[in-house]
Design a protein around this motif. Structure first.
Motif, PDB file in Angstrom:
ATOM      1  N   SER A 137       2.474  -9.437  -7.866  1.00 15.67           N
ATOM      2  CA  SER A 137       2.001 -10.028  -6.613  1.00 15.67           C
ATOM      3  C   SER A 137       2.779  -9.475  -5.421  1.00 15.67           C
ATOM      4  CB  SER A 137       2.152 -11.550  -6.658  1.00 15.67           C
ATOM      5  OG  SER A 137       1.662 -12.135  -5.464  1.00 15.67           O
ATOM      6  N   ASP A 157      -8.089  -4.514   1.666  1.00 13.84           N
ATOM      7  CA  ASP A 157      -9.537  -4.541   1.416  1.00 13.84           C
ATOM      8  C   ASP A 157      -9.986  -3.276   0.692  1.00 13.84           C
ATOM      9  OD1 ASP A 157      -9.893  -6.988   2.596  1.00 13.84           O
ATOM     10  OD2 ASP A 157     -10.746  -6.221   4.463  1.00 13.84           O
ATOM     11  N   HIS A 160      -8.989  -3.255  -2.818  1.00 17.48           N
ATOM     12  CA  HIS A 160      -9.481  -4.416  -3.579  1.00 17.48           C
ATOM     13  C   HIS A 160      -8.332  -5.253  -4.141  1.00 17.48           C
ATOM     14  CE1 HIS A 160     -13.360  -2.472  -3.210  1.00 17.48           C
ATOM     15  NE2 HIS A 160     -12.859  -1.381  -3.771  1.00 17.48           N
ATOM     16  N   LYS A 162      -5.801  -8.747  -3.441  1.00 13.74           N
ATOM     17  CA  LYS A 162      -5.541  -9.992  -2.732  1.00 13.74           C
ATOM     18  C   LYS A 162      -4.054 -10.296  -2.842  1.00 13.74           C
ATOM     19  CE  LYS A 162      -9.893 -10.415  -1.903  1.00 13.74           C
ATOM     20  NZ  LYS A 162     -10.396  -9.968  -0.579  1.00 13.74           N
ATOM     21  N   SER A 163      -3.452 -10.709  -1.716  1.00 12.69           N
ATOM     22  CA  SER A 163      -2.022 -10.984  -1.660  1.00 12.69           C
ATOM     23  C   SER A 163      -1.777 -12.409  -1.171  1.00 12.69           C
ATOM     24  CB  SER A 163      -1.337  -9.989  -0.720  1.00 12.69           C
ATOM     25  OG  SER A 163      -1.526  -8.663  -1.174  1.00 12.69           O
ATOM     26  N   THR A 164      -0.499 -12.780  -1.123  1.00 17.88           N
ATOM     27  CA  THR A 164      -0.121 -14.091  -0.603  1.00 17.88           C
ATOM     28  C   THR A 164       0.717 -13.900   0.653  1.00 17.88           C
ATOM     29  OG1 THR A 164      -0.152 -15.053  -2.821  1.00 17.88           O
ATOM     30  CG2 THR A 164       1.033 -16.264  -1.117  1.00 17.88           C
ATOM     31  N   GLN A 183      -7.119 -15.321   6.187  1.00 24.09           N
ATOM     32  CA  GLN A 183      -7.817 -16.224   5.262  1.00 24.09           C
ATOM     33  C   GLN A 183      -9.237 -15.740   4.981  1.00 24.09           C
ATOM     34  OE1 GLN A 183      -8.675 -20.204   6.776  1.00 24.09           O
ATOM     35  NE2 GLN A 183      -8.058 -21.087   4.813  1.00 24.09           N
ATOM     36  N   ARG A 185     -10.293 -12.802   4.855  1.00 30.03           N
ATOM     37  CA  ARG A 185     -10.259 -11.640   3.956  1.00 30.03           C
ATOM     38  C   ARG A 185      -9.985 -12.037   2.495  1.00 30.03           C
ATOM     39  NH1 ARG A 185      -9.439  -6.504   6.735  1.00 30.03           N
ATOM     40  NH2 ARG A 185      -9.732  -6.908   8.970  1.00 30.03           N
ATOM     41  N   GLY A 186      -9.790 -13.339   2.253  1.00 30.44           N
ATOM     42  CA  GLY A 186      -9.642 -13.816   0.883  1.00 30.44           C
ATOM     43  C   GLY A 186      -8.229 -13.898   0.359  1.00 30.44           C
ATOM     44  N   HIS A 187      -7.240 -13.867   1.247  1.00 26.92           N
ATOM     45  CA  HIS A 187      -5.846 -13.912   0.811  1.00 26.92           C
ATOM     46  C   HIS A 187      -5.328 -15.350   0.768  1.00 26.92           C
ATOM     47  CE1 HIS A 187      -5.716  -9.558   0.997  1.00 26.92           C
ATOM     48  NE2 HIS A 187      -6.291  -9.633   2.189  1.00 26.92           N
ATOM     49  N   GLU A 188      -4.253 -15.528   0.034  1.00 25.65           N
ATOM     50  CA  GLU A 188      -3.641 -16.845  -0.121  1.00 25.65           C
ATOM     51  C   GLU A 188      -2.649 -17.071   1.019  1.00 25.65           C
ATOM     52  OE1 GLU A 188      -2.158 -19.201  -4.009  1.00 25.65           O
ATOM     53  OE2 GLU A 188      -1.058 -17.338  -3.628  1.00 25.65           O
ATOM     54  N   THR A 311      -2.635 -12.706  -6.447  1.00 21.58           N
ATOM     55  CA  THR A 311      -1.870 -13.579  -5.562  1.00 21.58           C
ATOM     56  C   THR A 311      -0.690 -14.186  -6.327  1.00 21.58           C
ATOM     57  OG1 THR A 311      -3.158 -15.547  -6.142  1.00 21.58           O
ATOM     58  CG2 THR A 311      -3.990 -14.177  -4.329  1.00 21.58           C
TER      59      THR A 311
END
Length: 327
Positions: A137, A157, A160, A162-164, A183, A185-188, A311
């Motif tokens: 992660s 992106d 591909h 996802k990070s926190t 948020q 963009r789908g990140h934590e 994540t």
């Protein structure tokens, strides 16, 4: 449908064979089938089914693993557990029989939770995921560096990943739109205290305020149900961990640090992270020039080692990385 047709054919053949012992014409017909190899079709069909099940059972023997309990390590403190994994042979076999000729078998997996989870370990910090889980992660702590955030989001992106992002509360209060972009963009999004203090130096009342204020702000401004707390500068004491736990959060640190605030050459960051990344690694970085320029290289170097990027919640969860998920 294929199974139904096969069952009808077999039933008909059984009837024919059954009455063949009493009626001479049928006996003659069966004799002709034997001489022409007609009954060999049934044997071949049965052999193929047997070979298919054997292949699935062999795969199951390779994959099946028992669950791993969470534990407290002398150095790494809380180590999350890891689910057991097995192949559901019967379900996989049923699905495989319906595949078109040459179709790849899609294995049906079952996971078994460990008897001891990280929740059972009490107030302990977490520095890494389970070493049996091939996931890494990227932890991005944000209290400054706005100019690098969108470029980093674009690279994430494109790769591909996802990070926190751990957000400083005072930064969030002034940069809600940028936080919403992260948020979107789908990140934590998680908790990095409110004013970036050294948590170990604070009174209990102030320490509670630092964590709780950001937790409430994440909820009110972004709808985030906060789960993780990353102490600013990695500074904390046992009371910090206990306060976070009382507020429903687990304290998380890092396994490998980019030290990007010192502005190291991007190529040295890539080399360091690629060399040190292993299953369960948490990589610390910030929105800086060094990490922004090194980000793509870090991601590709980590993936090249057969590791999946996820994540913090994904990396520290007991959920298995299934065989087909590893690139």
């Amino acid at each position: 449908m294929r199974l139904e047709k096969a069952a009808v054919v077999l039933a008909c053949m059984a009837i024919v064979i059954g009455i063949g012992s009493s009626f001479q014409p049928v006996k003659s017909m069966l004799g002709q089938l034997r001489s022409s190899g007609g009954l060999a079709v049934l044997k071949q069909f049965g052999d193929k089914r047997s070979d298919l099940r054997s292949e699935i059972e062999a795969k199951a023997a390779q994959v099946n693993s028992p669950p791993v309990d969470a534990r407290v390590d002398r150095v790494w403190k809380a180590i999350p557990g890891y689910n057991g994994l097995s192949v559901d042979v019967d379900a996989t076999y049923r699905e495989a029989l319906l595949l078109p000729k040459g179709g790849a078998i899609k294995y049906v997996y079952r996971q078994t939770a460990p008897a001891v989870s990280v929740d059972d370990l009490g107030a302990e910090p977490i520095y890494r995921g389970n070493p049996a889980k091939p996931m890494v992660s990227l932890m991005i702590n944000v209290a400054w560096g706005n100019e690098y955030i969108v470029p980093m989001l674009n690279i994430l992106d494109e790769e591909h990943v996802k990070s926190t992002f751990f957000l400083d509360g005072s930064w969030l209060s002034k940069n809600r739109e940028l936080a919403m972009e992260i948020q979107k963009r789908g990140h934590e999004l998680e908790n990095h205290a409110y004013t970036h203090p050294n948590m170990s130096t604070l009174s209990r009342v102030r320490a509670v305020m630092e964590i709780d204020k950001t937790k409430k702000l994440l909820k009110s401004s972004l709808g985030v149900d906060n789960r993780w707390f990353a102490p600013p500068s990695g500074d904390f004491d046992q009371e910090t961990v206990e306060i976070a736990r009382e507020l429903g959060l687990k304290t998380v640190l890092w396994t490998v640090d980019t030290v990007d605030w010192r502005n190291p050459p991007p190529e040295s960051v890539v080399a360091k992270i690629t060399a040190n990344a292993e299953p369960g690694t948490l990589v610390l970085m910030h929105p800086t020039s060094s990490s922004s320029k090194a980000l793509r290289g870090m991601i590709r170097g980590i993936k090249a080692k057969g590791l999946v990027l996820g994540t913090v919640s994904q990396t520290l969860s007991p959920e298995r990385v299934l065989p087909g998920d590893v690139e």
